[in-house]
Write a protein that holds these residues in place. Structure first.
Motif, PDB file in Angstrom:
ATOM      1  N   PHE A  29      14.883  21.305  -6.922  1.00 14.05           N
ATOM      2  CA  PHE A  29      15.056  22.528  -7.696  1.00 14.05           C
ATOM      3  C   PHE A  29      14.123  23.629  -7.216  1.00 14.05           C
ATOM      4  O   PHE A  29      14.545  24.754  -6.933  1.00 14.05           O
ATOM      5  CB  PHE A  29      14.797  22.237  -9.173  1.00 14.05           C
ATOM      6  CG  PHE A  29      14.752  23.457 -10.027  1.00 14.05           C
ATOM      7  CD1 PHE A  29      15.917  24.136 -10.344  1.00 14.05           C
ATOM      8  CD2 PHE A  29      13.541  23.930 -10.509  1.00 14.05           C
ATOM      9  CE1 PHE A  29      15.879  25.272 -11.132  1.00 14.05           C
ATOM     10  CE2 PHE A  29      13.489  25.066 -11.302  1.00 14.05           C
ATOM     11  CZ  PHE A  29      14.661  25.738 -11.615  1.00 14.05           C
ATOM     12  N   TYR A  30      12.879  23.288  -7.074  1.00 18.03           N
ATOM     13  CA  TYR A  30      11.890  24.322  -6.764  1.00 18.03           C
ATOM     14  C   TYR A  30      12.032  24.855  -5.335  1.00 18.03           C
ATOM     15  O   TYR A  30      11.666  25.991  -5.046  1.00 18.03           O
ATOM     16  CB  TYR A  30      10.471  23.819  -7.033  1.00 18.03           C
ATOM     17  CG  TYR A  30       9.565  24.961  -7.429  1.00 18.03           C
ATOM     18  CD1 TYR A  30       9.619  25.497  -8.709  1.00 18.03           C
ATOM     19  CD2 TYR A  30       8.701  25.545  -6.510  1.00 18.03           C
ATOM     20  CE1 TYR A  30       8.833  26.574  -9.069  1.00 18.03           C
ATOM     21  CE2 TYR A  30       7.908  26.630  -6.860  1.00 18.03           C
ATOM     22  CZ  TYR A  30       7.978  27.135  -8.148  1.00 18.03           C
ATOM     23  OH  TYR A  30       7.206  28.220  -8.485  1.00 18.03           O
ATOM     24  N   THR A  31      12.558  24.034  -4.463  1.00 18.11           N
ATOM     25  CA  THR A  31      12.867  24.499  -3.110  1.00 18.11           C
ATOM     26  C   THR A  31      13.835  25.677  -3.194  1.00 18.11           C
ATOM     27  O   THR A  31      13.698  26.662  -2.466  1.00 18.11           O
ATOM     28  CB  THR A  31      13.500  23.359  -2.292  1.00 18.11           C
ATOM     29  OG1 THR A  31      12.531  22.318  -2.142  1.00 18.11           O
ATOM     30  CG2 THR A  31      13.921  23.835  -0.918  1.00 18.11           C
ATOM     31  N   GLY A  32      14.767  25.576  -4.113  1.00 18.28           N
ATOM     32  CA  GLY A  32      15.712  26.669  -4.321  1.00 18.28           C
ATOM     33  C   GLY A  32      15.018  27.913  -4.849  1.00 18.28           C
ATOM     34  O   GLY A  32      15.302  29.033  -4.411  1.00 18.28           O
ATOM     35  N   LEU A  81      12.926  33.394  -3.944  1.00 13.26           N
ATOM     36  CA  LEU A  81      11.819  34.344  -3.905  1.00 13.26           C
ATOM     37  C   LEU A  81      11.553  34.843  -2.492  1.00 13.26           C
ATOM     38  O   LEU A  81      11.192  36.004  -2.294  1.00 13.26           O
ATOM     39  CB  LEU A  81      10.554  33.668  -4.443  1.00 13.26           C
ATOM     40  CG  LEU A  81      10.145  33.951  -5.886  1.00 13.26           C
ATOM     41  CD1 LEU A  81      11.296  34.409  -6.738  1.00 13.26           C
ATOM     42  CD2 LEU A  81       9.444  32.764  -6.489  1.00 13.26           C
ATOM     43  N   ASP A  82      11.755  33.970  -1.537  1.00 16.56           N
ATOM     44  CA  ASP A  82      11.449  34.359  -0.165  1.00 16.56           C
ATOM     45  C   ASP A  82      12.535  35.208   0.461  1.00 16.56           C
ATOM     46  O   ASP A  82      12.320  35.852   1.479  1.00 16.56           O
ATOM     47  CB  ASP A  82      11.227  33.128   0.709  1.00 16.56           C
ATOM     48  CG  ASP A  82       9.899  32.466   0.393  1.00 16.56           C
ATOM     49  OD1 ASP A  82       9.036  33.146  -0.210  1.00 16.56           O
ATOM     50  OD2 ASP A  82       9.716  31.292   0.741  1.00 16.56           O
ATOM     51  N   ASN A 107       3.188  28.943  -5.882  1.00 20.77           N
ATOM     52  CA  ASN A 107       4.130  28.767  -4.769  1.00 20.77           C
ATOM     53  C   ASN A 107       3.424  28.414  -3.472  1.00 20.77           C
ATOM     54  O   ASN A 107       3.869  27.536  -2.732  1.00 20.77           O
ATOM     55  CB  ASN A 107       4.965  30.028  -4.563  1.00 20.77           C
ATOM     56  CG  ASN A 107       6.047  30.155  -5.609  1.00 20.77           C
ATOM     57  OD1 ASN A 107       6.716  31.147  -5.701  1.00 20.77           O
ATOM     58  ND2 ASN A 107       6.197  29.142  -6.436  1.00 20.77           N
ATOM     59  N   ARG A 108       2.351  29.098  -3.201  1.00 17.74           N
ATOM     60  CA  ARG A 108       1.595  28.751  -1.989  1.00 17.74           C
ATOM     61  C   ARG A 108       1.121  27.314  -2.075  1.00 17.74           C
ATOM     62  O   ARG A 108       1.244  26.541  -1.128  1.00 17.74           O
ATOM     63  CB  ARG A 108       0.392  29.691  -1.826  1.00 17.74           C
ATOM     64  CG  ARG A 108       0.756  31.070  -1.313  1.00 17.74           C
ATOM     65  CD  ARG A 108      -0.480  31.906  -0.982  1.00 17.74           C
ATOM     66  NE  ARG A 108      -1.294  32.209  -2.149  1.00 17.74           N
ATOM     67  CZ  ARG A 108      -1.102  33.254  -2.955  1.00 17.74           C
ATOM     68  NH1 ARG A 108      -0.133  34.119  -2.714  1.00 17.74           N
ATOM     69  NH2 ARG A 108      -1.884  33.451  -4.003  1.00 17.74           N
ATOM     70  N   PHE A 109       0.621  26.979  -3.245  1.00 16.63           N
ATOM     71  CA  PHE A 109       0.130  25.617  -3.432  1.00 16.63           C
ATOM     72  C   PHE A 109       1.256  24.594  -3.305  1.00 16.63           C
ATOM     73  O   PHE A 109       1.156  23.610  -2.567  1.00 16.63           O
ATOM     74  CB  PHE A 109      -0.527  25.506  -4.816  1.00 16.63           C
ATOM     75  CG  PHE A 109      -0.886  24.110  -5.204  1.00 16.63           C
ATOM     76  CD1 PHE A 109      -1.979  23.477  -4.630  1.00 16.63           C
ATOM     77  CD2 PHE A 109      -0.121  23.424  -6.140  1.00 16.63           C
ATOM     78  CE1 PHE A 109      -2.306  22.179  -4.985  1.00 16.63           C
ATOM     79  CE2 PHE A 109      -0.446  22.123  -6.504  1.00 16.63           C
ATOM     80  CZ  PHE A 109      -1.541  21.503  -5.924  1.00 16.63           C
TER      81      PHE A 109
END
Lengths: 149, 149
Positions: free
Chosen positions: A15-18, A23-24, B13-15
């Motif tokens: 999920f967070y990869t998405g 964001l990127d 996010n960086r972390f």
DNA sequence: CAAAATAGTTGACAAAATCAACTATTTTTC
DNA sequence: GAAAAATAGTTGATTTTGTCAACTATTTTG
């Protein structure tokens, strides 16, 4: 026992990869690639620092980093001065332009993220902050412990 | 106001990028790349599905996906049958070998993660699960709302 | 001072990702 | 119901990203 947590984490990661991808994505409208943006961040916050410092923080390959720094130098974003204390290392710092570019990028990123956060109520936003902080505190132990390379 | 949360998220996010990197590193000792592993996951859990389904779930480029699927086919991990209902799409499913490979990969990944989690006490692990779940619930709204492409 | 370690660069490559053009179907529209 | 538009997937060309090993130049260590 930990089985369930393992699944939760892996699912969270997918999920967070998405989320990170989301964001990127805005970086695509930018003159910087993702790792470039991150290096710029490190330069801005670490000034003055060495390539090795950045390597440690980012776990980036040294040849790759070297080329990014070269590019920044060509673009006049970066100043390099050989260290007097240790002639092997080079002290890196952003030029005025470099700092300006960083600020521009940084503010655009903040704006964009703020926009997304409007989808949450203020109390939800506060909750989110709390949970993120807790996750980080808990995982820092793991991240810190693991032997590098 | 949201300013602080913005910083918290970006810092998280960086972390977390580092955490994901840490977790994914083990894939390097594996016959699969990161996106390949993810596609394999989608195939295993989506069976039978189409390339389009996977594209949506992963937000992966269709040509890139097409090549990954081709590779899987050559490796006899994947079976493809043209759909009867819609002659444009192809129904994808893992072969017995494919399923076996997925399980192997999956279990190795679980083992590795479990190992890392041993660094936390059981109550910390439970906390972690709670916070992860909450973060996800909160962010799902954002992730779901944002207009794609 | 010789040997080993550290900092960084360079060349050659490999892996990952993107873009546009194309084929083959299916759906829409008039 | 035929032409046009949309959808599913493939392929070729290319770019971007990342890795590996070899090398130079210093510094540290024994």
């Amino acid at each position: 026992m930990a089985e369930q947590l393992v699944q939760e984490i892996r699912s969270f990661n997918r999920f967070y990869t998405g989320i990170i991808g989301l964001l990127d994505r805005h970086l695509l409208n930018t003159r910087f690639s993702l790792p470039e943006a991150r290096v710029l961040y490190e330069l801005f916050h670490g000034e003055p620092c060495t390539a090795s410092n950045i390597m440690e923080n980012m776990e980036i390959d040294k040849s790759y980093l070297s080329r990014i720094l070269l590019k920044f130098t060509k673009q006049k974003l970066l100043l390099r001065v050989r260290s007097e204390a240790d002639g092997r290392s080079v002290l890196l710092s952003l030029s005025a332009t470099g700092r300006q570019e960083f600020r521009k990028l940084n503010e655009a990123t903040n704006r964009q993220l703020k926009e997304l956060l409007k989808l949450l109520s203020v109390s939800q936003q506060e909750e989110l902050a709390v949970h993120l902080r807790s996750v980080r505190d808990l995982l820092e132990k793991i991240h810190g412990t693991v032997i590098k390379k």
